[in-house]
Design a protein around this motif. Sequence first.
Motif, PDB file in Angstrom:
ATOM      1  N   MET A  87      44.719  -7.187 -88.188  1.00 20.55           N
ATOM      2  CA  MET A  87      45.915  -7.108 -89.029  1.00 20.55           C
ATOM      3  C   MET A  87      46.002  -5.743 -89.720  1.00 20.55           C
ATOM      4  N   LEU A  88      44.839  -5.298 -90.269  1.00 24.99           N
ATOM      5  CA  LEU A  88      44.856  -4.044 -91.028  1.00 24.99           C
ATOM      6  C   LEU A  88      45.036  -2.829 -90.125  1.00 24.99           C
ATOM      7  N   PHE A  89      44.394  -2.888 -88.930  1.00 19.94           N
ATOM      8  CA  PHE A  89      44.438  -1.702 -88.075  1.00 19.94           C
ATOM      9  C   PHE A  89      45.683  -1.687 -87.188  1.00 19.94           C
ATOM     10  N   GLY A  90      46.045  -2.852 -86.632  1.00 17.01           N
ATOM     11  CA  GLY A  90      47.163  -2.916 -85.689  1.00 17.01           C
ATOM     12  C   GLY A  90      48.507  -2.795 -86.368  1.00 17.01           C
ATOM     13  N   GLY A  91      48.677  -3.513 -87.448  1.00 15.67           N
ATOM     14  CA  GLY A  91      49.990  -3.642 -88.073  1.00 15.67           C
ATOM     15  C   GLY A  91      50.631  -2.334 -88.472  1.00 15.67           C
ATOM     16  N   PRO A  92      50.032  -1.581 -89.401  1.00 13.76           N
ATOM     17  CA  PRO A  92      50.694  -0.359 -89.894  1.00 13.76           C
ATOM     18  C   PRO A  92      50.984   0.656 -88.791  1.00 13.76           C
ATOM     19  N   ASP A  93      50.054   0.816 -87.838  1.00 15.11           N
ATOM     20  CA  ASP A  93      50.282   1.772 -86.743  1.00 15.11           C
ATOM     21  C   ASP A  93      51.537   1.400 -85.976  1.00 15.11           C
ATOM     22  N   ASN A  94      51.644   0.125 -85.610  1.00 14.48           N
ATOM     23  CA  ASN A  94      52.772  -0.305 -84.786  1.00 14.48           C
ATOM     24  C   ASN A  94      54.098  -0.128 -85.516  1.00 14.48           C
ATOM     25  N   VAL A  95      54.080  -0.396 -86.803  1.00 13.02           N
ATOM     26  CA  VAL A  95      55.306  -0.227 -87.594  1.00 13.02           C
ATOM     27  C   VAL A  95      55.686   1.262 -87.625  1.00 13.02           C
ATOM     28  N   GLY A  96      54.694   2.115 -87.870  1.00 12.72           N
ATOM     29  CA  GLY A  96      54.939   3.569 -87.913  1.00 12.72           C
ATOM     30  C   GLY A  96      55.443   4.088 -86.579  1.00 12.72           C
ATOM     31  N   PHE A  97      54.807   3.650 -85.483  1.00  5.21           N
ATOM     32  CA  PHE A  97      55.244   4.100 -84.148  1.00  5.21           C
ATOM     33  C   PHE A  97      56.711   3.716 -83.928  1.00  5.21           C
ATOM     34  N   THR A  98      57.063   2.494 -84.347  1.00  4.46           N
ATOM     35  CA  THR A  98      58.425   2.004 -84.083  1.00  4.46           C
ATOM     36  C   THR A  98      59.460   2.798 -84.885  1.00  4.46           C
ATOM     37  N   ILE A  99      59.120   3.123 -86.125  1.00  7.44           N
ATOM     38  CA  ILE A  99      60.051   3.930 -86.934  1.00  7.44           C
ATOM     39  C   ILE A  99      60.258   5.299 -86.255  1.00  7.44           C
ATOM     40  N   GLU A 100      59.167   5.877 -85.783  1.00  9.10           N
ATOM     41  CA  GLU A 100      59.248   7.209 -85.161  1.00  9.10           C
ATOM     42  C   GLU A 100      60.065   7.156 -83.862  1.00  9.10           C
ATOM     43  N   TRP A 101      59.849   6.096 -83.049  1.00  9.14           N
ATOM     44  CA  TRP A 101      60.633   5.958 -81.812  1.00  9.14           C
ATOM     45  C   TRP A 101      62.111   5.753 -82.120  1.00  9.14           C
ATOM     46  N   ALA A 102      62.385   4.925 -83.142  1.00  5.10           N
ATOM     47  CA  ALA A 102      63.795   4.653 -83.474  1.00  5.10           C
ATOM     48  C   ALA A 102      64.487   5.954 -83.872  1.00  5.10           C
ATOM     49  N   MET A 103      63.829   6.760 -84.708  1.00  4.35           N
ATOM     50  CA  MET A 103      64.440   8.014 -85.152  1.00  4.35           C
ATOM     51  C   MET A 103      64.602   8.975 -83.969  1.00  4.35           C
ATOM     52  N   ALA A 104      63.608   8.988 -83.074  1.00  8.67           N
ATOM     53  CA  ALA A 104      63.707   9.887 -81.913  1.00  8.67           C
ATOM     54  C   ALA A 104      64.885   9.484 -81.032  1.00  8.67           C
ATOM     55  N   GLU A 105      65.030   8.180 -80.766  1.00  9.41           N
ATOM     56  CA  GLU A 105      66.145   7.727 -79.922  1.00  9.41           C
ATOM     57  C   GLU A 105      67.485   8.043 -80.587  1.00  9.41           C
ATOM     58  N   LEU A 106      67.552   7.855 -81.908  1.00  8.65           N
ATOM     59  CA  LEU A 106      68.822   8.108 -82.610  1.00  8.65           C
ATOM     60  C   LEU A 106      69.172   9.593 -82.601  1.00  8.65           C
ATOM     61  N   ILE A 107      68.169  10.429 -82.788  1.00  9.38           N
ATOM     62  CA  ILE A 107      68.439  11.878 -82.804  1.00  9.38           C
ATOM     63  C   ILE A 107      68.831  12.339 -81.392  1.00  9.38           C
ATOM     64  N   ARG A 108      68.280  11.662 -80.395  1.00  9.91           N
ATOM     65  CA  ARG A 108      68.599  11.978 -79.006  1.00  9.91           C
ATOM     66  C   ARG A 108      70.006  11.484 -78.624  1.00  9.91           C
ATOM     67  N   CYS A 109      70.498  10.486 -79.320  1.00  5.49           N
ATOM     68  CA  CYS A 109      71.829   9.916 -79.019  1.00  5.49           C
ATOM     69  C   CYS A 109      72.690  10.016 -80.274  1.00  5.49           C
ATOM     70  N   PRO A 110      73.263  11.205 -80.558  1.00  3.18           N
ATOM     71  CA  PRO A 110      73.993  11.403 -81.813  1.00  3.18           C
ATOM     72  C   PRO A 110      75.145  10.421 -82.001  1.00  3.18           C
ATOM     73  N   HIS A 111      75.788   9.945 -80.903  1.00  2.00           N
ATOM     74  CA  HIS A 111      76.913   9.003 -81.081  1.00  2.00           C
ATOM     75  C   HIS A 111      76.418   7.661 -81.628  1.00  2.00           C
ATOM     76  N   ILE A 112      75.186   7.288 -81.275  1.00  7.41           N
ATOM     77  CA  ILE A 112      74.648   6.014 -81.789  1.00  7.41           C
ATOM     78  C   ILE A 112      74.203   6.203 -83.242  1.00  7.41           C
TER      79      ILE A 112
END
Length: 208
Positions: free
Chosen positions: A1-26
């Motif tokens: 819980m301690l090791f898996g959770g925060p990493d996965n949340v952080g990775f997802t935030i970073e991917w979401a921002m990358a996809e959004l910056i890559r798709c300015p219309h979205i």
Amino acid sequence: MLFGGPDNVGFTIEWAMAELIRCPHILLQLQRELTDIVGLDRLVDESDLGKLPFLKYVIKETLRMHPPIPVVLGGTTKDCVLGGYSVPRGSRIFIDAWAINRDCETWIDPDTFRPSRFMPNGEAIGLDPQGGSDEFLSFGFGRRSCPGQGLSQHTVEFAVAQLVHGFNWKPPDGMKPMELDMTETIGATVSRATRLMAVPTPRLTCPL
Ligand code: HEM
């Protein structure tokens, strides 16, 4: 819980921002939703999250394309046949969630970031026999599925909402959005191979 959770949340935030910056219309579509619901004179509050359906589709689409745990574990409780193979009761099975999330027989244009697929009447509806639209395996399934799913989705939504509502975002150094590097690492957990670099400019009328 301690090791898996925060990493996965952080990775997802970073991917979401990358996809959004890559798709300015979205990114713009999400900013419009935030402006309509929250306005530009205050910060996003947790209580706003329930009124932001497009934000939810953006996070679901991010998790579909970038499951931080690409292979989930399962087991068979009875003898069964899977893809033509006999699998005895009690077998340990590895399920390639990444590949299922990008299966072109299930998803139209699986390699395209398109949150609207999760909208009512979108292509994702009807995939789940329960009538939901979560036919992606990013949190596993069954008894050993992720107990942190609700918390994670809420945390990621809140973080991305604040970043997107508070700032306009561009890639650095005059780079074009589509040139953003989207290479993934390979391993038990998958993140971006390079850290996301992006340039924010404030868009709110209130002090941050
Ligand atoms: C975006 C964030 C997250 C994703 C994508 C994710 C995904 C997953 C996946 C795929 C599994 C394995 C399921 C399986 O093998 O069937 C799992 C297990 C687990 N996750 Fe998460 N997780 C996330 C965040 C969290 C957080 C924040 C916590 C805790 C606060 C958490 C706690 C756990 C625990 C305890 C298990 C093991 C469950 C078990 O074996 O019974 N996860 N997670």
